[in-house]
Design a protein around this motif. Structure first.
Motif, PDB file in Angstrom:
ATOM      1  N   SER A  86       1.829   4.911 -10.335  1.00  0.00           N
ATOM      2  CA  SER A  86       1.244   3.651  -9.910  1.00  0.00           C
ATOM      3  C   SER A  86       1.765   2.504 -10.787  1.00  0.00           C
ATOM      4  N   ARG A  87       1.835   2.763 -12.091  1.00  0.00           N
ATOM      5  CA  ARG A  87       2.342   1.755 -13.024  1.00  0.00           C
ATOM      6  C   ARG A  87       3.801   1.403 -12.689  1.00  0.00           C
ATOM      7  N   ASP A 126       0.850  -1.195   0.000  1.00  0.00           N
ATOM      8  CA  ASP A 126       0.000   0.000   0.000  1.00  0.00           C
ATOM      9  C   ASP A 126       0.884   1.243   0.000  1.00  0.00           C
ATOM     10  N   ASP A 146      -5.293 -11.995 -10.682  1.00  0.00           N
ATOM     11  CA  ASP A 146      -4.181 -11.192 -11.189  1.00  0.00           C
ATOM     12  C   ASP A 146      -4.462 -10.678 -12.590  1.00  0.00           C
ATOM     13  N   GLU A 192      -2.843   0.353  -4.209  1.00  0.00           N
ATOM     14  CA  GLU A 192      -2.739  -0.895  -3.445  1.00  0.00           C
ATOM     15  C   GLU A 192      -2.688  -2.105  -4.373  1.00  0.00           C
ATOM     16  N   SER A 193      -1.804  -3.045  -4.047  1.00  0.00           N
ATOM     17  CA  SER A 193      -1.730  -4.285  -4.824  1.00  0.00           C
ATOM     18  C   SER A 193      -1.515  -5.466  -3.907  1.00  0.00           C
ATOM     19  N   GLN A 210       3.895  -0.826  -9.669  1.00  0.00           N
ATOM     20  CA  GLN A 210       3.493  -2.167 -10.121  1.00  0.00           C
ATOM     21  C   GLN A 210       4.663  -2.929 -10.730  1.00  0.00           C
ATOM     22  N   VAL A 217       0.619 -10.567  -9.415  1.00  0.00           N
ATOM     23  CA  VAL A 217       0.277  -9.343  -8.686  1.00  0.00           C
ATOM     24  C   VAL A 217      -1.124  -8.921  -9.109  1.00  0.00           C
ATOM     25  N   GLU A 218      -1.954  -8.616  -8.125  1.00  0.00           N
ATOM     26  CA  GLU A 218      -3.306  -8.150  -8.422  1.00  0.00           C
ATOM     27  C   GLU A 218      -3.414  -6.702  -7.984  1.00  0.00           C
ATOM     28  N   GLN A 219      -3.647  -5.816  -8.951  1.00  0.00           N
ATOM     29  CA  GLN A 219      -3.799  -4.416  -8.578  1.00  0.00           C
ATOM     30  C   GLN A 219      -5.203  -4.230  -8.010  1.00  0.00           C
ATOM     31  N   TYR A 220      -5.256  -3.751  -6.779  1.00  0.00           N
ATOM     32  CA  TYR A 220      -6.550  -3.622  -6.117  1.00  0.00           C
ATOM     33  C   TYR A 220      -7.114  -2.215  -6.275  1.00  0.00           C
ATOM     34  N   ARG A 272       6.127  -6.515  -9.445  1.00  0.00           N
ATOM     35  CA  ARG A 272       6.103  -7.720 -10.267  1.00  0.00           C
ATOM     36  C   ARG A 272       7.418  -8.488 -10.219  1.00  0.00           C
TER      37      ARG A 272
END
Ligand SMILES: [Mg+2]
Length: 421
Positions: free
Chosen positions: A81-82, A6, A237, A102-103, A85, A95-98, A89
């Protein structure tokens, strides 16, 4: 094990990456049109600025304590954010972007002798490679991982990484953790739980399974299991393609010129098509709308909209932009001052597997597709607005964001300059 990463005070942190002079100083970011505070640095929180406080209410604090105020800069936040990520990774197979900040990381199969050190390493890497401070919680379930990441913010000693797995540690934490702060417990559930004398996550865990099922149905039961260390929430994911895509803004000043409104709506349409193409979809239906300022009660009011149908589906830049501008012309009237407008694709299907009409002109289609691909390529390389349709005018949205920072990472013209003295 699962991890939740987060980003701390995400929007405020993004601004600081490019303004190191603001490190340790209070920073806030405002919502669209500079309405209320939507992100606050820790120093701003300490001054008592609350989430959602309107700017006019906190003017005194802002002036007295020299709070740095920013309009929101979503292209910057999306790009940062990217980047986060990309770093994440490298630490987990999936990885699941929430949300934008937050991921979840699926650490099943990741063997580490010291998971706490791994959590700190993830946090440190994000900070080093993107400049964003990130809290990483690792635990046997997603719900517990979220709690662990919150602990990082409370206890700086953890250095951004918390591994919470021993039952006695989990119990100690849950005994102090308000049930309302547990992921998946909604506001209404909190009221019911509190009324039953259940105040902490630990109280909730002590409930009988039968009662949980009866009172809170499946989602509540899943949360209850997760708090006990039994993974019950799916790990996803992949991103589900969106079923509808909406781009809308309110304007700083009311628009009374048809060409101006067409240009604004064309730019919204352009952004919407780009999103549509990114997820490999076609639009079957598009609603174009514009409305007056409902707070100006003395002015004539209207909410106008026009539905456009693409029976064969489309993801073509030109088709959508022309249709959007035509739609504006059907309802535009000089009697109104338009304060807000937007474009919504109300019916979206995946391109793959969608059967289009046999009698389409495939030559034109192919030419249009080549043009659309060229536009995508130029936009991907030089940023949005690098190539415009004539109807878009200067392609700038007339919304108010007076205190917006530059698009440091998404526009060549605004890239930070370094000078050596
Ligand atoms: Mg956050």
């Amino acid at each position: 094990m699962f991890a939740l990463a987060d980003c701390n005070n995400f929007f405020a942190s993004c601004e600081r990456v490019f303004r190191p002079d603001l490190e340790g100083k209070p920073v806030i970011v405002l919502s669209n049109n500079d309405g209320c505070a939507v992100a606050r640095s820790n120093e701003a929180k300490a001054l008592g600025i609350k989430m959602g406080d309107p700017l006019f209410k906190i003017r005194d604090i802002v002036e007295k304590h020299n709070v740095a105020v920013f309009s929101s800069n979503y292209p910057l936040y999306g790009d940062m954010s990217r980047r986060v990520q990309e770093v994440l990774r490298t630490f987990a197979p999936s990885v699941e972007q929430y949300s934008i900040d937050e991921s979840f990381l699926d650490l099943r199969g990741v063997e580490k002798a010291d998971m706490a050190a791994y959590a700190r390493e993830i946090s440190r890497s994000c900070r080093r490679m993107t400049g964003i401070p990130v809290s990483v919680g690792i635990a046997p379930t997603k719900t517990l991982a979220k709690i662990a990441s919150k602990l990082c913010k409370q206890y700086p000693k953890l250095q951004g990484g918390c591994y919470m797995h021993r039952p006695q540690d989990v119990e100690k934490v849950l005994r102090k953790f308000p049930v309302g702060d547990v992921w998946g417990i909604g506001r209404r559930s909190v009221k019911r739980l509190n009324a039953m004398g259940i105040g902490t996550a630990w109280d909730f865990v002590q409930m009988k399974e039968y009662d949980v099922r009866k009172l809170f149905a499946l989602p509540g039961w899943r949360t209850w299991k997760e708090l006990q260390g039994v993974p019950s929430v799916e790990f996803e994911d992949y991103l589900e393609p969106k079923q509808s895509i909406c781009v809308s803004r309110s304007f700083a000043k009311e628009i009374r010129d048809v060409g101006d409104l067409c240009g604004q709506v064309a730019t919204f349409a352009e952004t919407a098509v780009t999103k549509l193409r990114k997820q490999g979809s076609l639009a079957l239906e598009m609603a174009v709308f514009a409305m007056t300022n409902r707070f100006h009660e003395d002015d004539l009011q209207t909410f106008a909209s026009q539905l456009v149908v693409f029976p064969d589906g489309t993801d073509d830049h030109t088709t959508v932009i022309v249709a959007a501008a035509d739609a504006v012309r059907t309802f535009f009237s000089h009697r109104y001052g338009y304060k807000k407008a937007g474009v919504v694709f109300t019916r979206v299907v995946q391109k793959e597997g969608f059967t289009r009409s046999l009698f389409r002109d495939s030559d034109t289609d192919e030419r249009d597709e080549r043009l659309s691909q060229a536009i995508d390529a130029v936009t991907a390389t030089f940023g949005p607005g690098a190539i415009l349709f004539g109807i878009q005018g200067d392609g700038q949205i007339r919304s108010s964001h007076e205190q917006q920072s530059p698009h440091y990472t998404t526009r060549w013209s605004e890239i930070p300059k370094v000078s050596v003295k």
